[in-house]
Scaffold this motif. Structure first.
Motif, PDB file in Angstrom:
ATOM      1  N   SER A  87       0.816  -1.215   0.000  1.00 30.61           N
ATOM      2  CA  SER A  87       0.000   0.000   0.000  1.00 30.61           C
ATOM      3  C   SER A  87       0.850   1.266   0.000  1.00 30.61           C
ATOM      4  CB  SER A  87      -0.928   0.011   1.216  1.00 30.61           C
ATOM      5  OG  SER A  87      -0.177  -0.011   2.425  1.00 30.61           O
ATOM      6  N   LYS A  88       2.132   1.146   0.343  1.00 35.24           N
ATOM      7  CA  LYS A  88       3.024   2.305   0.406  1.00 35.24           C
ATOM      8  C   LYS A  88       3.897   2.455  -0.844  1.00 35.24           C
ATOM      9  CE  LYS A  88       2.018   3.469   4.712  1.00 35.24           C
ATOM     10  NZ  LYS A  88       1.428   4.780   5.071  1.00 35.24           N
ATOM     11  N   VAL A  89       3.772   1.534  -1.782  1.00 32.43           N
ATOM     12  CA  VAL A  89       4.673   1.537  -2.936  1.00 32.43           C
ATOM     13  C   VAL A  89       4.534   2.814  -3.756  1.00 32.43           C
ATOM     14  CG1 VAL A  89       5.206   0.414  -5.128  1.00 32.43           C
ATOM     15  CG2 VAL A  89       4.837  -0.966  -3.087  1.00 32.43           C
ATOM     16  N   SER A  90       3.313   3.212  -4.057  1.00 31.29           N
ATOM     17  CA  SER A  90       3.102   4.403  -4.883  1.00 31.29           C
ATOM     18  C   SER A  90       3.714   5.641  -4.235  1.00 31.29           C
ATOM     19  CB  SER A  90       1.606   4.620  -5.119  1.00 31.29           C
ATOM     20  OG  SER A  90       1.063   3.566  -5.877  1.00 31.29           O
ATOM     21  N   GLU A  91       3.555   5.747  -2.935  1.00 30.28           N
ATOM     22  CA  GLU A  91       4.120   6.885  -2.204  1.00 30.28           C
ATOM     23  C   GLU A  91       5.646   6.903  -2.299  1.00 30.28           C
ATOM     24  OE1 GLU A  91       4.511   8.304   2.482  1.00 30.28           O
ATOM     25  OE2 GLU A  91       2.894   6.942   1.870  1.00 30.28           O
ATOM     26  N   ILE A  92       6.270   5.740  -2.132  1.00 34.47           N
ATOM     27  CA  ILE A  92       7.730   5.666  -2.181  1.00 34.47           C
ATOM     28  C   ILE A  92       8.241   5.854  -3.608  1.00 34.47           C
ATOM     29  CG2 ILE A  92       9.731   4.237  -1.663  1.00 34.47           C
ATOM     30  CD1 ILE A  92       8.215   5.249   0.777  1.00 34.47           C
ATOM     31  N   VAL A  93       7.516   5.327  -4.587  1.00 31.82           N
ATOM     32  CA  VAL A  93       7.928   5.497  -5.985  1.00 31.82           C
ATOM     33  C   VAL A  93       7.921   6.976  -6.359  1.00 31.82           C
ATOM     34  CG1 VAL A  93       7.225   5.095  -8.377  1.00 31.82           C
ATOM     35  CG2 VAL A  93       7.294   3.197  -6.769  1.00 31.82           C
ATOM     36  N   ALA A  94       6.938   7.717  -5.870  1.00 28.66           N
ATOM     37  CA  ALA A  94       6.888   9.159  -6.143  1.00 28.66           C
ATOM     38  C   ALA A  94       8.119   9.859  -5.567  1.00 28.66           C
ATOM     39  CB  ALA A  94       5.613   9.751  -5.559  1.00 28.66           C
ATOM     40  N   LEU A  95       8.511   9.481  -4.350  1.00 31.43           N
ATOM     41  CA  LEU A  95       9.724  10.054  -3.751  1.00 31.43           C
ATOM     42  C   LEU A  95      10.969   9.653  -4.536  1.00 31.43           C
ATOM     43  CD1 LEU A  95       9.014   9.422   0.057  1.00 31.43           C
ATOM     44  CD2 LEU A  95       8.860  11.597  -1.170  1.00 31.43           C
ATOM     45  N   TRP A  96      10.986   8.411  -4.986  1.00 34.55           N
ATOM     46  CA  TRP A  96      12.142   7.907  -5.742  1.00 34.55           C
ATOM     47  C   TRP A  96      12.273   8.641  -7.073  1.00 34.55           C
ATOM     48  CZ3 TRP A  96      12.883   2.001  -7.115  1.00 34.55           C
ATOM     49  CH2 TRP A  96      14.221   1.797  -7.505  1.00 34.55           C
ATOM     50  N   ARG A  97      11.151   8.839  -7.752  1.00 30.74           N
ATOM     51  CA  ARG A  97      11.178   9.569  -9.026  1.00 30.74           C
ATOM     52  C   ARG A  97      11.710  10.990  -8.829  1.00 30.74           C
ATOM     53  NH1 ARG A  97       5.210   8.024 -11.510  1.00 30.74           N
ATOM     54  NH2 ARG A  97       5.780   6.019 -12.482  1.00 30.74           N
ATOM     55  N   LYS A  98      11.219  11.634  -7.790  1.00 27.93           N
ATOM     56  CA  LYS A  98      11.642  13.012  -7.521  1.00 27.93           C
ATOM     57  C   LYS A  98      13.134  13.080  -7.225  1.00 27.93           C
ATOM     58  CE  LYS A  98      10.602  16.945  -4.504  1.00 27.93           C
ATOM     59  NZ  LYS A  98       9.763  17.433  -3.367  1.00 27.93           N
ATOM     60  N   ASP A  99      13.618  12.128  -6.441  1.00 25.07           N
ATOM     61  CA  ASP A  99      15.038  12.124  -6.082  1.00 25.07           C
ATOM     62  C   ASP A  99      15.913  11.749  -7.274  1.00 25.07           C
ATOM     63  OD1 ASP A  99      17.150  12.137  -3.880  1.00 25.07           O
ATOM     64  OD2 ASP A  99      17.375  10.083  -4.633  1.00 25.07           O
ATOM     65  N   LEU A 100      15.463  10.764  -8.063  1.00 26.16           N
ATOM     66  CA  LEU A 100      16.258  10.294  -9.196  1.00 26.16           C
ATOM     67  C   LEU A 100      16.268  11.291 -10.345  1.00 26.16           C
ATOM     68  CD1 LEU A 100      17.951   7.948 -10.279  1.00 26.16           C
ATOM     69  CD2 LEU A 100      15.833   6.893 -11.120  1.00 26.16           C
ATOM     70  N   SER A 101      15.213  12.094 -10.461  1.00 21.45           N
ATOM     71  CA  SER A 101      15.146  13.070 -11.553  1.00 21.45           C
ATOM     72  C   SER A 101      16.254  14.121 -11.452  1.00 21.45           C
ATOM     73  CB  SER A 101      13.782  13.762 -11.559  1.00 21.45           C
ATOM     74  OG  SER A 101      13.589  14.484 -10.355  1.00 21.45           O
ATOM     75  N   LYS A 102      16.814  14.284 -10.259  1.00 21.24           N
ATOM     76  CA  LYS A 102      17.922  15.231 -10.084  1.00 21.24           C
ATOM     77  C   LYS A 102      19.182  14.744 -10.792  1.00 21.24           C
ATOM     78  CE  LYS A 102      16.188  16.444  -5.479  1.00 21.24           C
ATOM     79  NZ  LYS A 102      16.480  16.428  -4.018  1.00 21.24           N
ATOM     80  N   VAL A 103      19.260  13.435 -10.993  1.00 24.47           N
ATOM     81  CA  VAL A 103      20.445  12.840 -11.615  1.00 24.47           C
ATOM     82  C   VAL A 103      20.161  12.405 -13.048  1.00 24.47           C
ATOM     83  CG1 VAL A 103      22.179  11.012 -11.424  1.00 24.47           C
ATOM     84  CG2 VAL A 103      21.203  12.037  -9.355  1.00 24.47           C
ATOM     85  N   ASN A 104      19.019  11.721 -13.245  1.00 28.14           N
ATOM     86  CA  ASN A 104      18.684  11.184 -14.562  1.00 28.14           C
ATOM     87  C   ASN A 104      17.163  11.193 -14.716  1.00 28.14           C
ATOM     88  OD1 ASN A 104      18.241   9.597 -16.872  1.00 28.14           O
ATOM     89  ND2 ASN A 104      20.085   8.376 -16.493  1.00 28.14           N
TER      90      ASN A 104
END
Length: 226
Positions: A87-104
């Motif tokens: 149930s928390k995957v979507s929330e964490i994926v959103a954080l991951w996308r935001k963090d990873l977008s700074k690099v790639n």
């Protein structure tokens, strides 16, 4: 510890701030209260690995996830959410996308959200159901003295256990349907057998009636006098 003076060993570890030793002691004793205090102490001292293990063994999965996010271990948090907290995957994926977008940015866009692409995540709905059913069992801690009996039990994941429950629930229905099918087939066979017998009887009657009519005709034929 080797001499069995566990209380003295605990006091020594506390004074020496031996968090790893306390983790070993509390986990061996099944001391949930000690593990909880150790988790807080380890977090205060920045020993996130010890804190994570304490929280995980206590079943406090949300706290484990939060600790990983606060430690900027977002990919690990995503993997943990996929395994234990769907149930928390979507929330964490959103954080991951935001963090990873700074690099790639392209790599960030390639991260799949199960809410958007459930077909890419095997047994996704099963995992969600398992999570909902397993919440209440997290706070139940087995006594350390029961380890011997627990260790002999076969290892099975919650998803496999949930599947087995579904199969067991479906089997009676399938057997019932099969019995009905067999009964219907038997009924059809009996009907066919009955029809054959009736046809045979009708055939006998027809032959008799035909013979009788023929004999009657021969008996009443008028022949001219010679």
């Amino acid at each position: 510890m080797s001499s069995g003076k566990l209380q003295l060993a605990e006091d020594c570890m506390k004074y020496a701030t031996d968090l790893s030793g306390l983790l070993l002691l509390y986990s061996s004793l099944g001391d949930a209260e000690g593990m909880s205090k150790l988790a807080s102490l380890a977090k205060e001292q920045g020993k996130n690995n010890v804190a994570f293990l304490c929280l995980f063994m206590l079943g406090r999965l949300e706290d484990c996830l939060q600790l990983l996010v606060e430690s900027n271990r977002i990919p690990e948090a995503a993997l943990m959410a996929r395994s234990y907290l769907p149930s928390k995957v979507s929330e964490i994926v959103a954080l991951w996308r935001k963090d990873l977008s700074k690099v790639n940015s392209k790599a960030a866009e390639s991260l799949a959200d199960p809410e958007e692409y459930p077909n890419l995540f095997e047994d996704w709905q099963v995992a969600r159901s398992v999570e909902a059913n397993a919440v209440e069992a997290r706070g139940v801690y087995a006594a350390a003295e029961n380890y011997a009996t627990q260790a002999d039990q076969p290892f099975i994941t919650l998803v496999e256990a949930f599947r087995n429950l579904q199969v067991e629930a479906e089997e009676p229905l399938e057997n019932g349907d099969r019995d009905d099918e067999v009964a219907e087939e038997n009924g059809e066979e009996e009907n066919e057998g009955g029809e054959e017998e009736v046809n045979q009887e009708e055939g006998v009657v027809d032959e008799d009636s035909t013979d009788g009519s023929a004999e009657g005709e021969e008996e009443w034929v008028l022949t001219p006098h010679q």
